[in-house]
Structures are given as structure tokens and as C-alpha cells.
Design a protein around this motif. Structure first.
Motif, PDB file in Angstrom:
ATOM      1  N   GLU A 132      79.567  35.916 -83.023  1.00  0.00           N
ATOM      2  CA  GLU A 132      79.825  36.401 -84.385  1.00  0.00           C
ATOM      3  C   GLU A 132      81.314  36.355 -84.713  1.00  0.00           C
ATOM      4  O   GLU A 132      81.710  35.951 -85.820  1.00  0.00           O
TER       5      GLU A 132
ATOM      6  N   LYS B  64      76.881  27.418 -88.813  1.00  0.00           N
ATOM      7  CA  LYS B  64      75.642  28.121 -89.149  1.00  0.00           C
ATOM      8  C   LYS B  64      75.091  28.733 -87.865  1.00  0.00           C
ATOM      9  O   LYS B  64      75.065  28.066 -86.820  1.00  0.00           O
TER      10      LYS B  64
ATOM     11  N   ASN C 150      71.983  31.507 -86.205  1.00  0.00           N
ATOM     12  CA  ASN C 150      70.916  32.508 -86.172  1.00  0.00           C
ATOM     13  C   ASN C 150      70.315  32.498 -84.775  1.00  0.00           C
ATOM     14  O   ASN C 150      70.620  31.614 -83.959  1.00  0.00           O
ATOM     15  N   TYR C 151      69.507  33.483 -84.461  1.00  0.00           N
ATOM     16  CA  TYR C 151      68.923  33.545 -83.108  1.00  0.00           C
ATOM     17  C   TYR C 151      67.553  34.193 -83.140  1.00  0.00           C
ATOM     18  O   TYR C 151      67.184  34.876 -84.100  1.00  0.00           O
TER      19      TYR C 151
ATOM     20  N   GLY D 271      70.285  31.482 -79.182  1.00  0.00           N
ATOM     21  CA  GLY D 271      71.068  31.325 -80.394  1.00  0.00           C
ATOM     22  C   GLY D 271      71.206  29.859 -80.781  1.00  0.00           C
ATOM     23  O   GLY D 271      71.295  28.982 -79.921  1.00  0.00           O
TER      24      GLY D 271
ATOM     25  N   ASP E 218      66.773  22.894 -90.698  1.00  0.00           N
ATOM     26  CA  ASP E 218      66.661  24.134 -91.483  1.00  0.00           C
ATOM     27  C   ASP E 218      65.212  24.621 -91.536  1.00  0.00           C
ATOM     28  O   ASP E 218      64.943  25.826 -91.424  1.00  0.00           O
TER      29      ASP E 218
ATOM     30  N   LEU F   6      64.300  26.068 -88.014  1.00  0.00           N
ATOM     31  CA  LEU F   6      64.976  27.341 -87.732  1.00  0.00           C
ATOM     32  C   LEU F   6      64.504  28.441 -88.680  1.00  0.00           C
ATOM     33  O   LEU F   6      64.432  29.609 -88.289  1.00  0.00           O
ATOM     34  N   THR F   7      64.183  28.072 -89.922  1.00  0.00           N
ATOM     35  CA  THR F   7      63.645  29.063 -90.877  1.00  0.00           C
ATOM     36  C   THR F   7      62.284  29.562 -90.402  1.00  0.00           C
ATOM     37  O   THR F   7      61.972  30.754 -90.502  1.00  0.00           O
TER      38      THR F   7
ATOM     39  N   ASP G 296      62.922  31.853 -87.559  1.00  0.00           N
ATOM     40  CA  ASP G 296      63.517  33.096 -88.056  1.00  0.00           C
ATOM     41  C   ASP G 296      62.464  33.996 -88.691  1.00  0.00           C
ATOM     42  O   ASP G 296      62.528  35.220 -88.588  1.00  0.00           O
TER      43      ASP G 296
ATOM     44  N   LYS H  38      60.884  36.224 -86.071  1.00  0.00           N
ATOM     45  CA  LYS H  38      61.754  36.959 -85.155  1.00  0.00           C
ATOM     46  C   LYS H  38      61.250  38.371 -84.853  1.00  0.00           C
ATOM     47  O   LYS H  38      61.434  38.871 -83.745  1.00  0.00           O
TER      48      LYS H  38
END
Length: 331
Positions: free
Chosen positions: A206, A217, A219-220, A228, A245, A248-249, A252, A255
Motif C-alpha cells: 500500500e 493497480k 487488489n487481493y 495480491g 480486469d 480480477l473483478t 474481487d 473476496k
């Protein structure tokens, strides 16, 4: 080993390793494979190869990878023996390796899980980045336990570190060290406190993203110690950006589900470790009591022997007395 029929029911792949603690990054293969297919990297680097399971799978499946750089201070004998032709081994630390300044498009980082190491790994990767190439980084252990807490495989090699201890255990209940839970043993040391600035893997990522001048970019997902995804859109075709994208979306959006599975997995692992610790403690108690019992048996046997000796002496004295009494009567 898990029964073959159960393998089918659970959709377990051939590369699945039946063990309590799933640490290799190969366990993310269902979507790791999809990412690699989109990225199409010519050069890949894995930092922290452990047993080399992920490295071997990468080398086996993706023949088009020209160079597969494996970095670990202690590379396994199995990997040295069975490495594919496109694999290059570096038996050194990640920060030593990154000084080489090689062109690499995909990194899999699973090395020393502390702020100093991870932050400097990312700084070096950004510095080494070829502006004409893609850059995608996968980072393991971004979730609990090392998201907000440093651990050190070799604390002496880390110039900026917190006070730490080895031979401790962590638990899900609080941030304090505990008797049983997730034990460190002598394998690594753990920072004495959790949270705060410059502490932990997730904090390092971060801070890097916030301070970098590039548009990283990140996210994890929290599953299996956390994975990550850190990347730049630069040099990716628009179609590939949209594919990444989308993937990963989708991850996410799951999650919370991954978090529930991970919490349950950690609870079961902690329970197993606690029971093992208690069982070991009971075994030590049993061994101590057995030793005390044996010592008491030995004392009792000695006392019995002494008693028998005294009894025999008393018998002898009684016989002497009877003999003397007889002689007296005869006199």
C-alpha cells in the motif's frame, strides 16, 4: 491420501498436494494459468521457490516462457535435479538478485514476509522495469498473518526491523503471542507487535502504490494466506487489459466468500496446532509421571530389600536367642 472417488467429487486437479498447510502458489493455478495466458510473458521470476512446485508447473505448462528465473537462498535438491531447460536458478536473496537489473514481465513473490524486504523488492522492480515491456506482480502472504506484521527468516539481514521473537505462536483471537496457535519454531522470528507504520507485507504494498509516480493497480484475495495482484496497464493491449480486469473483478466479487473459507481453514489449522501442543504437553506430563513412578518403584524396591535384610537379620537373631536359651536350659 484422499480417495480417488473423492478427488473426482471435489474436482481436485492432478497438481493438488494433499497436506494440512497449503503454502505453494501453485494452488492458485486455476486463475494463475489464465493470467499467464493473457500476459504471455517471455520472462518470469519466482522469488521464494520453497519446494519448487509452482516453478516446475510453470515450466511444464508454459513452454513459450524463454526464461524462468528462480530466486531462493536455499533452492531444493528436487528443483536443482528436475529443472527444465528454460529455468535459471539463483541461490541468493531477492534483493541481491534484483540488483542484476534483468528484464522481467511477470513476478511471483513469496520470499521474506516483512515490510523492508517487500517494499524494497517493489522499488527495485519499478527501477528495473523496461518501459517497453509489461509488468505484472503476484504477491503471496498479503493476508493474515503477515499483512500487518513483520516476520524475518534472517532478522540479522534486515537493517530496519522491529523487536522480534522466535519460538512463539500467533492466534486468531488477538495480536499477542500465545502458547499454542500458529507456531514459528526456530524457522523465523516475528515482530512483537502488529500494525502501525512500516509493518507487514500489505502495508509495504500500500505504501509503495501510494508513493509511486506510476499508476499501479492493486487488489487481493484473502484465500490461502492471501494473493495480491499488482500491475501496470502500460504496454498491455486494450483487449488484454479488459480480460485482466474482468478476471480480477470476478475474483474481487468473491473476496467475502474467500474470506469465510480462509477463516474456517485457519480456525481448523489453529485447532489442530492447539491439540497437537496440548497432546505434546500431556505426553511430557506422562513421561514425567512415568519417570517419577519408576523412581518411586526403585525406592520402594530398595525399601523392600532393606526390610527383607532386616527380616533375615531378625531371623538370625531369633535363632541365636533360641540356641542360647537351649544352652542355658541345659546348663
Amino acid at each position: 491420501m484422499i480417495d480417488k472417488e473423492i478427488h473426482k467429487i471435489l474436482f481436485l486437479p492432478e497438481y493438488y498436494t494433499d497436506e494440512y498447510n497449503l503454502t505453494p502458489m501453485k494452488n492458485y493455478w486455476p486463475f494463475l494459468k489464465e493470467l499467464v495466458e493473457i500476459i504471455k510473458p517471455y520472462s518470469v521470476c519466482e522469488i521464494g521457490s520453497e519446494r519448487g512446485l509452482t516453478s516446475q508447473l510453470l515450466g511444464k505448462v508454459f513452454k513459450n516462457i524463454e526464461k524462468l528465473h528462480i530466486v531462493d537462498p536455499f533452492i531444493s535438491k528436487e528443483l536443482k535435479k528436475e529443472k527444465p531447460m528454460n529455468m535459471i536458478l539463483y541461490e541468493e536473496t531477492s534483493l541481491e538478485f534484483l540488483q542484476r537489473g534483468l528484464d522481467i514481465e511477470l513476478y511471483l513473490i513469496d520470499g521474506d514476509h516483512n515490510y523492508y524486504t517487500v517494499y524494497n523488492e517493489l522499488l527495485n522492480i519499478e527501477k528495473n522495469r523496461n518501459k517497453k515491456q509489461k509488468t505484472f506482480i503476484l504477491l503471496h502472504d498479503v493476508s493474515w498473518m503477515w499483512a500487518r506484521r513483520d516476520m524475518y527468516y534472517d532478522s540479522k539481514a534486515i537493517p530496519e526491523k522491529f523487536k522480534n521473537q522466535s519460538n512463539i505462536a500467533l492466534s486468531l483471537e488477538n495480536n499477542a503471542f500465545t502458547k499454542y496457535g500458529f507456531p514459528s519454531g526456530n524457522n523465523y522470528a516475528v515482530a512483537e507487535h502488529s500494525g502501525g507504520s512500516k509493518n507487514g507485507v500489505l502495508t509495504a504494498i500500500e505504501d509503495f502504490v501510494e508513493k509511486s509516480k506510476l499508476e499501479w493497480k492493486f487488489n487481493y484475495i484473502p484465500s490461502l494466506w492471501g494473493l495480491g495482484f499488482l500491475w501496470l496497464e502500460d504496454n498491455f493491449e486494450q483487449n488484454d487489459i479488459e480480460k485482466i480486469d474482468k478476471l480480477l473483478t470476478k475474483l474481487d466479487s468473491l473476496k467475502e466468500f474467500f474470506g469465510i473459507l480462509e477463516a474456517n481453514r485457519l480456525r481448523l489449522l489453529q485447532g489442530l496446532n492447539e491439540w497437537q501442543g496440548l497432546a505434546e504437553e500431556r505426553l511430557q506430563d506422562l513421561q514425567r509421571l512415568t519417570k517419577e513412578r519408576d523412581e518411586l518403584y526403585e525406592i520402594a524396591e530398595n525399601r523392600l530389600k532393606d526390610r527383607n535384610d532386616l527380616y533375615n537379620k531378625a531371623e538370625e537373631r531369633l535363632q541365636d536367642l533360641q540356641r542360647l536359651t537351649k544352652e542355658r536350659d541345659e546348663l
